[in-house]
Design a protein around this motif. Structure first.
Motif, PDB file in Angstrom:
ATOM      1  N   ARG A  24      25.560   0.596  14.974  1.00 38.26           N
ATOM      2  CA  ARG A  24      26.347   0.155  13.645  1.00 38.26           C
ATOM      3  C   ARG A  24      27.721   1.132  13.773  1.00 38.26           C
ATOM      4  NH1 ARG A  24      21.403   0.679  11.215  1.00 38.26           N
ATOM      5  NH2 ARG A  24      22.163   2.588  10.309  1.00 38.26           N
ATOM      6  N   ARG A  25      27.751   2.260  14.308  1.00 38.69           N
ATOM      7  CA  ARG A  25      28.909   3.242  14.436  1.00 38.69           C
ATOM      8  C   ARG A  25      29.049   3.837  15.756  1.00 38.69           C
ATOM      9  NH1 ARG A  25      25.170   4.484  10.361  1.00 38.69           N
ATOM     10  NH2 ARG A  25      24.325   5.884  11.511  1.00 38.69           N
ATOM     11  N   GLU A  26      30.468   4.104  15.884  1.00 35.22           N
ATOM     12  CA  GLU A  26      30.662   5.163  17.199  1.00 35.22           C
ATOM     13  C   GLU A  26      29.977   6.214  17.219  1.00 35.22           C
ATOM     14  OE1 GLU A  26      34.744   4.769  18.450  1.00 35.22           O
ATOM     15  OE2 GLU A  26      35.086   2.603  18.019  1.00 35.22           O
ATOM     16  N   CYS A  27      30.067   6.931  18.395  1.00 31.31           N
ATOM     17  CA  CYS A  27      29.531   7.998  18.596  1.00 31.31           C
ATOM     18  C   CYS A  27      30.057   8.796  19.663  1.00 31.31           C
ATOM     19  CB  CYS A  27      27.912   8.153  18.682  1.00 31.31           C
ATOM     20  SG  CYS A  27      27.177   9.659  18.910  1.00 31.31           S
ATOM     21  N   LEU A  53      32.408   2.119  12.054  1.00 26.46           N
ATOM     22  CA  LEU A  53      32.157   0.913  13.050  1.00 26.46           C
ATOM     23  C   LEU A  53      33.427   1.210  14.296  1.00 26.46           C
ATOM     24  CD1 LEU A  53      31.304  -1.933  13.716  1.00 26.46           C
ATOM     25  CD2 LEU A  53      33.270  -2.858  12.191  1.00 26.46           C
ATOM     26  N   ASP A  54      34.618   1.565  13.966  1.00 32.83           N
ATOM     27  CA  ASP A  54      35.724   1.475  14.922  1.00 32.83           C
ATOM     28  C   ASP A  54      36.226   3.039  14.927  1.00 32.83           C
ATOM     29  OD1 ASP A  54      36.845   1.335  12.583  1.00 32.83           O
ATOM     30  OD2 ASP A  54      38.321  -0.162  13.156  1.00 32.83           O
ATOM     31  N   GLY A  55      35.232   3.907  14.911  1.00 36.99           N
ATOM     32  CA  GLY A  55      35.980   5.410  15.115  1.00 36.99           C
ATOM     33  C   GLY A  55      35.201   6.415  14.759  1.00 36.99           C
ATOM     34  N   PHE A  56      35.578   7.617  14.936  1.00 40.14           N
ATOM     35  CA  PHE A  56      34.858   8.911  14.555  1.00 40.14           C
ATOM     36  C   PHE A  56      35.763   9.890  14.235  1.00 40.14           C
ATOM     37  CE2 PHE A  56      34.754   8.880  18.912  1.00 40.14           C
ATOM     38  CZ  PHE A  56      35.212  10.143  19.352  1.00 40.14           C
ATOM     39  N   VAL A  57      35.470  10.955  13.482  1.00 36.76           N
ATOM     40  CA  VAL A  57      36.237  12.260  13.283  1.00 36.76           C
ATOM     41  C   VAL A  57      35.445  13.457  13.460  1.00 36.76           C
ATOM     42  CG1 VAL A  57      37.761  13.448  11.412  1.00 36.76           C
ATOM     43  CG2 VAL A  57      37.731  10.993  11.694  1.00 36.76           C
ATOM     44  N   LEU A  58      35.531  14.302  14.140  1.00 35.93           N
ATOM     45  CA  LEU A  58      34.799  15.483  14.658  1.00 35.93           C
ATOM     46  C   LEU A  58      35.118  16.557  13.368  1.00 35.93           C
ATOM     47  CD1 LEU A  58      35.846  16.363  18.181  1.00 35.93           C
ATOM     48  CD2 LEU A  58      33.722  15.067  17.453  1.00 35.93           C
ATOM     49  N   ASP A  59      34.084  17.208  13.015  1.00 31.39           N
ATOM     50  CA  ASP A  59      34.008  18.140  11.933  1.00 31.39           C
ATOM     51  C   ASP A  59      34.750  19.165  12.543  1.00 31.39           C
ATOM     52  OD1 ASP A  59      32.651  20.549  10.628  1.00 31.39           O
ATOM     53  OD2 ASP A  59      32.119  18.991   9.426  1.00 31.39           O
ATOM     54  N   HIS A  84      32.145   2.158  21.924  1.00 29.69           N
ATOM     55  CA  HIS A  84      32.770   1.293  21.234  1.00 29.69           C
ATOM     56  C   HIS A  84      31.993  -0.041  20.694  1.00 29.69           C
ATOM     57  CE1 HIS A  84      37.433   1.894  22.549  1.00 29.69           C
ATOM     58  NE2 HIS A  84      37.025   3.084  21.713  1.00 29.69           N
ATOM     59  N   PRO A  85      32.199  -0.635  19.714  1.00 31.83           N
ATOM     60  CA  PRO A  85      31.320  -1.583  19.243  1.00 31.83           C
ATOM     61  C   PRO A  85      31.238  -2.847  20.383  1.00 31.83           C
ATOM     62  CG  PRO A  85      33.168  -1.449  17.699  1.00 31.83           C
ATOM     63  CD  PRO A  85      33.638  -0.533  18.788  1.00 31.83           C
ATOM     64  N   ARG A  86      32.088  -3.184  21.178  1.00 28.84           N
ATOM     65  CA  ARG A  86      32.029  -4.334  21.868  1.00 28.84           C
ATOM     66  C   ARG A  86      32.355  -3.704  23.322  1.00 28.84           C
ATOM     67  NH1 ARG A  86      33.287  -5.680  17.098  1.00 28.84           N
ATOM     68  NH2 ARG A  86      35.600  -5.169  17.252  1.00 28.84           N
TER      69      ARG A  86
END
Length: 146
Positions: A24-27, A53-59, A84-86
């Motif tokens: 369900r989420r990018e990693c 769903l379409d991204g992530f932000v590093l801590d 990526h989701p697809r």
């Protein structure tokens, strides 16, 4: 440069993607090697991040601590790998925010949140060029499973 990695690195990568992203989420993970043997990917690091769903932000705090850890263990980041989701491609956000901004740095994108078979099937690999732009490269020209 051609990097060599064993199946364990790829298995660990997909395990992180499936557990963290849950379909369900990018990693993202980072592939590391020692400065003594830079061509051999020896470790997978899973950054602390917030994903959607379409991204992530590093801590930021994790990243600051990680740079110090890399120095302590004499390792460097060689490839950033994310899902990526697809379909797999390098988005404008991916282009703008690599973890390393050096020519030759690689970014590998795995489709379908990494839920497919373990491997490079339908993956997308791109490399920073001397002019700072990204260019797609053939996976076998840079990554070899041993």
């Amino acid at each position: 440069m051609i990097y060599r990695l064993d199946g364990g690195v790829l298995e660990a990568t997909f395990k992180y993607f499936r557990e963290c992203g849950c379909g369900r989420r990018e990693c993202q993970v980072l592939w590391l090697s020692s400065w003594d043997s830079p061509r051999h990917i020896a470790r997978v690091a899973h950054p602390r991040h917030k994903a959607h769903l379409d991204g992530f932000v590093l801590d930021d705090q994790w990243l600051s601590e990680f740079w110090l850890e890399l120095g302590d263990v004499n390792m460097g980041i060689r490839v950033q790998v994310h899902t990526h989701p697809r379909e797999a491609f390098h988005s404008p956000t991916d282009d703008a925010f690599p973890i390393i901004h050096k020519p030759g740095f690689l970014s590998l994108v795995i489709p379908n949140f990494g839920l497919g078979s373990v491997g490079f099937n339908e993956a997308f690999l791109t490399e920073i060029q001397p002019d700072g732009r990204w260019q797609e490269v053939a996976i076998p020209s840079r990554l070899v499973l041993t």
